[in-house]
Design an enzyme around this catalytic site. Sequence first.
Site: not given
Length: 249
Positions: A6-8, A91, A161, A210, A231
């Site tokens: 998930n590159w955000k 998210h 999450e 994390s 992430g």
Amino acid sequence: MIIIANWKANPKTVKEATALARNIERSMRAGKNTEVVVAPPYPFLSAIGMVLKKTKLGAQNSFWEDTGPYTGEVSWRHLKNLGVRYVIIGHSERKKYSGETDIMINKKVRVLLENGITPILCIGENKKRKTGISSEIARNLRTALLGVPAKHLSRLIIAYEPVWAISTNPGSRPDTPDNASRVSRFMRSVLSRMYGRAAIRNLRIIYGGSVHSRNIRSYLDEGMMQGALVGKASLNAQEFLEIVRRAHG
Ligand code: PGA
């Protein structure tokens, strides 16, 4: 098993994004039983889609309507048209910055499943509890899945999450595989009460918070997770590849 990057809202340019995807793709050794998905920001989807071969294309959100007067939205059909087969839904950062509600999340999950796209439904409590499991989890699960028929569950992925363990949240603290496995068992018990055991046999629960190359194995083994939503660590090709490598075992 599934590992999702998930590159955000990263990186800054399409050039950097393409280079990152190329570096990941070049050394990717996806095992037979491991799927790897990269979810870049919307404007980079086309370019990244052309680079990915062994890795699949994902998106970080989608709108529930098909087409129409919805300024600024990107629909599931647009995404499907670009080759997107996985979409991260609900998210915590979307709830926090874009006011996404459980009802909106439910609409998105339903429409994706009906149209052959796999939703990665994020569920996690905001605050760490000293004991027990937050009732928020059961509530969010039930609302997100309202009206979802049992036949679709084998295609659903749930990402546990815990918001307090997301690396970029101020004051974040690492979770433990032990907590992850307790929550995963709890989620399965909530879902089996809703749908029966057989319906959820193939449903995957993955972990996000994390994750890095040094803790991935413990979340998969002791945490009993079927994959990870990564992430920050997915923005470094070497580190992400190492996570995938270790996930193979
Ligand atoms: P993180 O993010 O790996 O940077 O903690 C996880 C997520 O929010 O998807």
